[in-house]
Design a protein around this motif. Sequence first.
Motif, PDB file in Angstrom:
ATOM      1  N   THR A 105      12.845  29.492 -35.160  1.00  0.00           N
ATOM      2  CA  THR A 105      12.729  29.872 -36.568  1.00  0.00           C
ATOM      3  C   THR A 105      13.866  29.288 -37.404  1.00  0.00           C
ATOM      4  N   TYR A 106      14.919  28.822 -36.747  1.00  0.00           N
ATOM      5  CA  TYR A 106      16.031  28.175 -37.453  1.00  0.00           C
ATOM      6  C   TYR A 106      15.953  26.648 -37.353  1.00  0.00           C
ATOM      7  N   SER A 107      14.904  26.121 -36.739  1.00  0.00           N
ATOM      8  CA  SER A 107      14.870  24.708 -36.377  1.00  0.00           C
ATOM      9  C   SER A 107      14.596  23.770 -37.550  1.00  0.00           C
ATOM     10  N   GLY A 108      13.987  24.277 -38.604  1.00  0.00           N
ATOM     11  CA  GLY A 108      13.648  23.414 -39.726  1.00  0.00           C
ATOM     12  C   GLY A 108      12.399  22.577 -39.526  1.00  0.00           C
ATOM     13  N   LEU A 109      11.651  22.822 -38.435  1.00  0.00           N
ATOM     14  CA  LEU A 109      10.407  22.104 -38.193  1.00  0.00           C
ATOM     15  C   LEU A 109       9.400  22.409 -39.304  1.00  0.00           C
ATOM     16  N   ALA A 110       8.477  21.466 -39.531  1.00  0.00           N
ATOM     17  CA  ALA A 110       7.531  21.594 -40.645  1.00  0.00           C
ATOM     18  C   ALA A 110       6.746  22.894 -40.582  1.00  0.00           C
ATOM     19  N   PHE A 111       6.329  23.294 -39.378  1.00  0.00           N
ATOM     20  CA  PHE A 111       5.537  24.513 -39.228  1.00  0.00           C
ATOM     21  C   PHE A 111       6.293  25.720 -39.757  1.00  0.00           C
ATOM     22  N   PHE A 112       7.602  25.769 -39.512  1.00  0.00           N
ATOM     23  CA  PHE A 112       8.392  26.944 -39.890  1.00  0.00           C
ATOM     24  C   PHE A 112       8.844  26.909 -41.347  1.00  0.00           C
ATOM     25  N   SER A 113       8.412  25.883 -42.064  1.00  0.00           N
ATOM     26  CA  SER A 113       8.686  25.841 -43.502  1.00  0.00           C
ATOM     27  C   SER A 113       7.554  26.477 -44.303  1.00  0.00           C
ATOM     28  N   LYS A 114       6.488  26.912 -43.600  1.00  0.00           N
ATOM     29  CA  LYS A 114       5.311  27.448 -44.292  1.00  0.00           C
ATOM     30  C   LYS A 114       5.422  28.945 -44.574  1.00  0.00           C
ATOM     31  N   ALA A 115       6.570  29.545 -44.209  1.00  0.00           N
ATOM     32  CA  ALA A 115       6.820  30.954 -44.521  1.00  0.00           C
ATOM     33  C   ALA A 115       8.329  31.166 -44.546  1.00  0.00           C
ATOM     34  N   GLU A 116       8.745  32.260 -45.142  1.00  0.00           N
ATOM     35  CA  GLU A 116      10.170  32.579 -45.191  1.00  0.00           C
ATOM     36  C   GLU A 116      10.707  32.817 -43.783  1.00  0.00           C
ATOM     37  N   PRO A 117      11.918  32.355 -43.482  1.00  0.00           N
ATOM     38  CA  PRO A 117      12.486  32.568 -42.140  1.00  0.00           C
ATOM     39  C   PRO A 117      12.497  34.039 -41.724  1.00  0.00           C
ATOM     40  N   GLY A 118      12.763  34.928 -42.686  1.00  0.00           N
ATOM     41  CA  GLY A 118      12.779  36.356 -42.362  1.00  0.00           C
ATOM     42  C   GLY A 118      11.424  36.858 -41.901  1.00  0.00           C
ATOM     43  N   ALA A 119      10.339  36.329 -42.486  1.00  0.00           N
ATOM     44  CA  ALA A 119       8.998  36.727 -42.078  1.00  0.00           C
ATOM     45  C   ALA A 119       8.704  36.242 -40.668  1.00  0.00           C
ATOM     46  N   PHE A 120       9.099  35.010 -40.348  1.00  0.00           N
ATOM     47  CA  PHE A 120       8.902  34.502 -38.987  1.00  0.00           C
ATOM     48  C   PHE A 120       9.669  35.350 -37.977  1.00  0.00           C
ATOM     49  N   ARG A 121      10.893  35.692 -38.306  1.00  0.00           N
ATOM     50  CA  ARG A 121      11.700  36.476 -37.345  1.00  0.00           C
ATOM     51  C   ARG A 121      11.123  37.886 -37.182  1.00  0.00           C
ATOM     52  N   LEU A 122      10.659  38.482 -38.276  1.00  0.00           N
ATOM     53  CA  LEU A 122      10.047  39.809 -38.167  1.00  0.00           C
ATOM     54  C   LEU A 122       8.781  39.754 -37.327  1.00  0.00           C
ATOM     55  N   SER A 123       8.047  38.657 -37.399  1.00  0.00           N
ATOM     56  CA  SER A 123       6.807  38.555 -36.636  1.00  0.00           C
ATOM     57  C   SER A 123       7.050  38.606 -35.127  1.00  0.00           C
ATOM     58  N   LEU A 124       8.267  38.345 -34.687  1.00  0.00           N
ATOM     59  CA  LEU A 124       8.572  38.449 -33.261  1.00  0.00           C
ATOM     60  C   LEU A 124       8.405  39.879 -32.754  1.00  0.00           C
ATOM     61  N   LEU A 125       8.481  40.847 -33.662  1.00  0.00           N
ATOM     62  CA  LEU A 125       8.231  42.239 -33.286  1.00  0.00           C
ATOM     63  C   LEU A 125       6.817  42.430 -32.765  1.00  0.00           C
ATOM     64  N   LEU A 126       5.918  41.580 -33.215  1.00  0.00           N
ATOM     65  CA  LEU A 126       4.528  41.699 -32.772  1.00  0.00           C
ATOM     66  C   LEU A 126       4.343  41.315 -31.309  1.00  0.00           C
ATOM     67  N   ILE A 127       5.227  40.506 -30.754  1.00  0.00           N
ATOM     68  CA  ILE A 127       5.008  39.965 -29.410  1.00  0.00           C
ATOM     69  C   ILE A 127       4.854  41.072 -28.368  1.00  0.00           C
ATOM     70  N   PRO A 128       5.840  41.990 -28.203  1.00  0.00           N
ATOM     71  CA  PRO A 128       5.629  43.051 -27.202  1.00  0.00           C
ATOM     72  C   PRO A 128       4.523  44.023 -27.590  1.00  0.00           C
ATOM     73  N   LEU A 129       4.351  44.280 -28.877  1.00  0.00           N
ATOM     74  CA  LEU A 129       3.333  45.243 -29.299  1.00  0.00           C
ATOM     75  C   LEU A 129       1.928  44.719 -29.032  1.00  0.00           C
ATOM     76  N   VAL A 130       1.689  43.442 -29.311  1.00  0.00           N
ATOM     77  CA  VAL A 130       0.370  42.856 -29.085  1.00  0.00           C
ATOM     78  C   VAL A 130       0.039  42.831 -27.601  1.00  0.00           C
ATOM     79  N   SER A 131       0.961  42.347 -26.766  1.00  0.00           N
ATOM     80  CA  SER A 131       0.667  42.207 -25.338  1.00  0.00           C
ATOM     81  C   SER A 131       0.511  43.562 -24.663  1.00  0.00           C
ATOM     82  N   CYS A 132       1.380  44.523 -24.978  1.00  0.00           N
ATOM     83  CA  CYS A 132       1.293  45.834 -24.323  1.00  0.00           C
ATOM     84  C   CYS A 132       0.090  46.634 -24.813  1.00  0.00           C
ATOM     85  N   SER A 133      -0.214  46.582 -26.096  1.00  0.00           N
ATOM     86  CA  SER A 133      -1.372  47.329 -26.603  1.00  0.00           C
ATOM     87  C   SER A 133      -2.669  46.744 -26.053  1.00  0.00           C
TER      88      SER A 133
END
Length: 438
Positions: A105-133
């Motif tokens: 999320t800090y890499s500056g790659l084109a994909f990660f420029s399509k949303a705010e860095p804070g939104a990308f980092r918050l989305s990491l919260l979904l990883i354990p919730l999605v897999s466990c649910s």
Amino acid sequence: MSTSAGSSAGREFVALFAARLATHAAGLLTQSLLAYLLLPSGRGAYAVCVTFAYLIAVGLSLSVEMGAQFFSIKDRAEVPQNLTAALGVCLAGSTLAVAVALPLTYSGLAFFSKAEPGAFRLSLLLIPLVSCSYAVELQLAGLKRFGPLAALLLCQSAVVVLFTLVSVWQLDMGVVGAILALAAGHALLLVFGLVDLRRSAGFRVQMPSTAGFRRIFGYGARYHPTRLGNELEPRVGVLFLGVLASQSDIGLFATISMLMLRFNLIPVSANAVLYPRAAAGQAMPLERVGLYLRLICLATGAALALVLAFGAPLVRLLFSEAFVPAVPLMWVMAPGILAYAAASLFATYFNSVNRPAVCSWAAWLGLGVNAATLLALHPILGMASAAWALTAGLACRAAFLAFQFHRWTGTALLAPWLPKQGDFAYLWTLIRPLWPLR
């Protein structure tokens, strides 16, 4: 499968379908809110964040959830060990995923420029919730806890709608608020799903034996390529557009593809009922595979035709005038969605007879065709290339599975597709006892 078993399956299908239909309606309400509140640009930012987190969660779960479900169907007494193993691997994979994804999320790659860095980092919260649910959802489905599962899915959708209204509309938190709403829905399913499994199946944290873990992990590893292909194919358009296109184009494609992919409600509901029966030893007779295939395709095709007939007014109502330019994509995707329904039924058959490798080849063939088509057509068609690519990939997958069904079973290639005189009579025998549902 006997007539009584077929009627029971039909009753379970209609009950689960009704609940999932309500869930999808709530999901459409959420997407409608996001479309009106975030507009195409914000909707595109949300799509790349959620797609990023979701695919990482799937990739590092190693599909142990599927292995846990399979062996819980075989032996209900082993639910605690199986689910503990699945949750353990999901949590370990999620920890690794966050460690790998956070620097990106800090890499500056084109994909990660399509949303705010804070939104990308918050989305990491979904990883354990999605897999466990998801692990919990599969256990409930495998144990035929369709009533509680339906209630939980409805509550999950209601929570997402409510949190979206509060966080995105009232608090004006934008994409961050939408991600928090989605996380809240998965958290609810996880917590209350575990509560139900504790009451109904005696779930508690109980480590499996080494042999038990190996078989769960082994089944998941064999199925994992299939699942990766299944999850990537409908999302590869968002991934590629995340690099090649603007936020608005991503938002337009993501919204329309989300609408069209909701037609998998019919095959998903059918497969959720058929798979536990088949995996438990009630193998589907070959003539029934054809029967279910025709009925699923008929229902999906009828639903698609109805929505396409009112495409522009429907999109205008659901998502606002800003999304109407994407309506032609619905017509492009429709044949692929119908092929997706057929492929799902064939995949259920091959998984139930312990031939997941066939599904893996099909999934990756479709994904390869999807990616190649998108890259070839994007310079010419722009955003529309993702829709053509989706249809091409799903059609190739369905054709491959149909041919493999012919090859493995000796059934004539066209036999499963040709209508039979008893099709509607069988459908009536399933529907007749269900009204009113008891």
